[in-house]
Structure formats: structure tokens, C-alpha cells
Design a protein around this motif. Structure first.
Motif, short mmCIF file in Angstrom:
data_model
loop_
_atom_site.label_atom_id
_atom_site.label_comp_id
_atom_site.label_asym_id
_atom_site.label_seq_id
_atom_site.Cartn_x
_atom_site.Cartn_y
_atom_site.Cartn_z
N PHE D 6 0.82 -1.21 0.00
CA PHE D 6 0.00 0.00 0.00
C PHE D 6 0.85 1.26 0.00
O PHE D 6 2.00 1.25 0.45
CB PHE D 6 -0.93 0.01 1.22
CG PHE D 6 -2.00 -1.05 1.17
CD1 PHE D 6 -3.13 -0.89 0.38
CD2 PHE D 6 -1.85 -2.24 1.88
CE1 PHE D 6 -4.11 -1.88 0.32
CE2 PHE D 6 -2.82 -3.23 1.82
CZ PHE D 6 -3.95 -3.05 1.04
N ALA D 7 0.23 2.34 -0.50
CA ALA D 7 0.80 3.70 -0.46
C ALA D 7 2.19 3.70 -1.10
O ALA D 7 2.36 3.12 -2.18
CB ALA D 7 0.79 4.25 0.96
N PHE D 77 3.15 -1.80 4.50
CA PHE D 77 2.73 -0.42 4.21
C PHE D 77 3.41 0.58 5.14
O PHE D 77 3.98 0.18 6.16
CB PHE D 77 1.21 -0.32 4.32
CG PHE D 77 0.59 -1.03 5.50
CD1 PHE D 77 0.62 -0.47 6.76
CD2 PHE D 77 -0.01 -2.28 5.34
CE1 PHE D 77 0.04 -1.12 7.85
CE2 PHE D 77 -0.59 -2.95 6.43
CZ PHE D 77 -0.57 -2.36 7.68
N PRO D 79 3.44 3.96 7.84
CA PRO D 79 2.56 4.35 8.94
C PRO D 79 1.26 4.95 8.40
O PRO D 79 1.27 5.66 7.39
CB PRO D 79 3.37 5.40 9.70
CG PRO D 79 4.79 5.04 9.41
CD PRO D 79 4.79 4.53 8.00
N MET D 80 0.17 4.68 9.08
CA MET D 80 -1.14 5.10 8.61
C MET D 80 -1.35 6.60 8.84
O MET D 80 -0.84 7.18 9.80
CB MET D 80 -2.24 4.32 9.33
CG MET D 80 -2.30 2.85 8.93
SD MET D 80 -1.03 1.85 9.75
CE MET D 80 -1.75 1.66 11.37
N THR D 81 -2.11 7.20 7.94
CA THR D 81 -2.39 8.63 8.06
C THR D 81 -3.87 8.89 7.77
O THR D 81 -4.24 9.73 6.95
CB THR D 81 -1.51 9.43 7.08
OG1 THR D 81 -1.69 8.90 5.76
CG2 THR D 81 -0.05 9.35 7.44
N GLY D 82 -4.74 8.17 8.48
CA GLY D 82 -6.18 8.33 8.27
C GLY D 82 -6.75 9.51 9.05
O GLY D 82 -6.03 10.33 9.60
N GLY D 83 -8.06 9.55 9.06
CA GLY D 83 -8.77 10.56 9.86
C GLY D 83 -8.90 11.89 9.19
O GLY D 83 -8.35 12.12 8.14
#
Lengths: 83, 160, 160, 83
Positions: D6-7, D77, D79-83
Motif C-alpha cells: 500500500f501507499a 505499508f 505508517p497510517m495517516t487516516g482521519g
């Protein structure tokens, strides 16, 4: 001076507003509440516990030692419960 | 923005109006208060909100200015209704928009805490046993006092 | 309730659906996240959200259960969009409804903090200089860590 | 085993998913990432700093010491960067 009553203060007194001319020894907000207590049973019931009564003079929250002038608009009411 | 009104409002429309054309806003924290069908374990059939016209608007405007001084906000909105409402009806809506979500949340909480104790509104609840004025909650005064005692929260989220 | 979708949503409709018929709800705290037109001082022209279909929904459902265990909530909602969005577009909406406003606010903040760091979403920002993946913010990890270290907040608002 | 990217991990490798059969000495998630690094310049770029890479095995977040089985689905993937 003009007096406004809200919530259960209004209900106990039975009117929402009135014009009064207190005697000369009524100098502060605290004096005014004490004087109002003697005006009848509705007033006595409304101000039985003056410590819980809140007040605004000319739409500004004010403490019992606030000095009053003849042209003031004074609102007396219970603690607020908005939101 | 301050609105004190008898009429209902549409939350989606209000948020859209608050944010439209302001694409630097990253987040909006909101609080919507509704009439509950129970109070102190007893059913509530209606609630009447009384207020002090004129002073209410002035107090809400002061609260709003105070929030904008404490946090980096792009927009704020306070809508408070008055009159007779039924369970489930909307009473109050508060929104705070900011580039920073922490500022938006804290300002929104601050505005709601102040509304509960400083704006001249009074609630009369009707139930099977008649009508009764809602008593001020001590916990609401404590919630408000927290903001007065502690300005470090505001400093924490304000950009250096 | 969890929704991961490309389509836009209507905040007013979502809140109405969440609260309709539930007249014991006293307050709903919400957070709406929008695409900002600036990032690190540079204009952003578009943002693409990528996610891990399947795992995303599972992670959001876990976060939601955790919030409901920590606070006395009547309803929660998480909507997160994916795909290519423009500045001002809605990205995420979180709502927490409770009889108690403190619980509603804290649960909403908790859900947003977890979304930022635990849900498998990634943001690609487009600007004049091309496209760049958004880097994870250390402050987001700190915001999430606060909830892991301190369960006293949850206890404070839970009825005894 | 099935790999998902991902990403920027996906972008640097150039594909979103693939089936691989690593050698027997690739026992853990950490081993897998090290092995993938040697598969070409895209992989080397994606995993240049393995410390920032996050992973999920069968949709559960997992640490580098997680042991792998042939049928696993492994997602790698940033680190996540949601929100």
C-alpha cells in the motif's frame, strides 16, 4: 427602577416585570432583595433563600454588593440551566 | 455566530454554511443537545426553555469571543432554542472549526460547558407529576470552573 | 456503525438516523474532517485516500467496540471516505451519542485519535510540486498513546 | 504466500500484490522484508528503512518477529495517516 423576573422567581412572584421605587436605604442589590421579600408571600417565597438567587444589572451579572441607581434594569432569577 | 431562536434548525446546513468557501478548515467539532425523555428516573413529556432576551445574545457573544481568544479557530457557531420542546427535539448546537482538531474539540467543549452555567436559560420539565424547574447541576459548575482554573489547555493547542 | 465509502455523505441525515427513535440520548458529539487547501505551508490541489479494504472495516469495528466498552454510549458512527478528493471535501465523520455530554465528547475524541493512527488509510497530497504521501504526525501517536496510558478519563465519566 | 503493498510501498515496488514462495530460511515477517529487499531496486527503495514499515498478517497488525505460514496474506505499508 425596572425589575425583571425569570423562571421560578417569576412564577412565585406571579409577574414577569414591574417598576419599583425602593426607599432610600436600599443601596445595593442585596438590600433590594431583602426589601422585595417584605412585599408579599409570593416575594417571600421567591427570595426565601437569597443565596441561590442570581442577578443581572443592566444585563451584566452582578453580586449582592453591587450599588444600584434609579434608572437600572435589574433581573432576578435562579441559577441558569441552559445547554 | 450566535442564534437564539424558537425554530428548529438543520445541522447539515449549518455546518455547510460554516465551512463553505473556507478550505483551510481541517476539522469541525460539534455538539448537539437533545431533549431527553427521562430526568432523574422519571419520564419527561415536554421541556420549556425560558431565556432573557437581549442578555442571552450578549452572553453568548462573550463566550464566543473568549473561545476565539483561547484557541486558533476559523469559525464558531452557537444555536440555542427557546420555547416548548418535545423529547428528541434539538435544543442546542455548538460548532468549532479549526485547522487543528484538538483546538476544535476543546473549544467546542468549552463553549458547551459555559452555555450550561453562564447563559441565562432555564428549563422547565413536564412529566406525569406536573412541571418542575430543572435544578442547576453541581457538575456543570465544576466543568466550567475547570476552564477558569486551567488556561494551560488552551496554551497547549495554540501554535507557538 | 462503520462505513467506508467513496461517496460523499450528508452530516444532518447521518445524525438524524443515529438519533431517531432514541429519545434517551442527551447529546451527540461529532467530528467532521475536511480536506485542507494547505499542507506544511504549500497549496494542496487534491488528496487521494488509499485504504486496505476488508482490514479497514475490521479495525474501525474494533475501535468502535473499544469506545463502547469505555463509555456509556447509546450510538456511535464512523464514516471514512477513500478515493480522490478536493479541498473542502468531507473525509471523515465521527459521532458519539450518550445521555452524558462528557462521555459523548471523550468517546468522539478517542475515536478520532485512533482513526488517525490505527486504521489502514494513507493520504496522497497533490500540489504544484507533484504528489506526496502525507507523513505520520508524531503528535497523532501521542494523542493515541494518551488513551492507552490513561483509562481514568473513561472511569470518570462512567456512572458509578 | 500472498503479499499486498500500500501507499508508497506499493508505488516504489510498482505492483499492488503478488504471490511469492520465499526460501525456507524466511521464517518471520522481519526475514521476509529482508528477503524482499534483494528482489530489485524498487523493493530496495521500499524497504530501505524497515523500521518505518508496518505490516498486517491476515489483516492483523503484526511485529517483525511474527512467524509466517505458507498460506498467509501479508500486507506491507507505511505508517497510517487516516482521519
Amino acid at each position: 427602577m425596572k425589575l425583571l423576573y425569570f423562571a421560578w422567581v417569576r412564577q412565585r412572584i406571579g409577574i414577569a416585570e414591574e417598576e419599583v421605587t425602593p426607599p432610600a436605604n436600599v443601596a445595593t442589590l442585596g438590600d433590594l432583595v431583602e426589601w422585595l421579600k417584605g412585599r408579599g408571600p409570593g416575594y417571600a417565597a421567591a427570595f426565601a433563600n437569597p443565596g441561590v438567587i442570581k442577578a443581572a444589572v443592566n444585563q451584566e451579572f452582578s453580586r449582592p454588593d453591587r450599588r444600584l441607581s434609579p434608572g437600572d434594569e435589574i433581573a432576578l432569577f435562579p441559577p441558569m440551566t441552559g445547554g | 455566530m450566535i442564534r437564539v431562536q424558537a425554530e428548529d434548525f438543520d445541522v447539515g446546513d449549518e455546518i455547510d454554511r460554516l465551512t463553505s468557501g473556507r478550505t483551510h478548515i481541517g476539522g469541525i467539532a460539534t455538539f448537539l443537545g437533545l431533549v431527553r425523555d427521562m430526568a432523574k428516573g422519571r419520564p419527561v413529556t415536554a421541556m420549556t426553555l425560558e431565556h432573557f432576551p437581549g442578555m442571552t445574545e450578549k452572553e453568548l457573544a462573550k463566550i464566543e469571543v473568549e473561545a476565539q481568544e483561547r484557541w486558533p479557530l476559523d469559525a464558531t457557531l452557537i444555536i440555542h432554542r427557546y420555547g416548548r420542546l418535545a423529547p428528541g427535539d434539538r435544543i442546542v448546537f455548538v460548532a468549532a472549526a479549526s485547522a487543528h482538531r484538538e483546538a476544535a474539540f476543546e473549544a467546542c467543549m468549552f463553549l458547551v460547558d459555559y452555555l450550561k452555567t453562564r447563559a441565562p436559560f432555564w428549563k422547565l420539565e413536564e412529566g406525569a407529576a406536573g412541571a418542575e424547574w430543572v435544578e442547576a447541576r453541581e457538575s456543570d459548575d465544576l466543568a466550567r470552573a475547570r476552564w477558569e482554573a486551567d488556561s494551560s489547555l488552551a496554551k497547549r493547542v495554540r501554535p507557538a
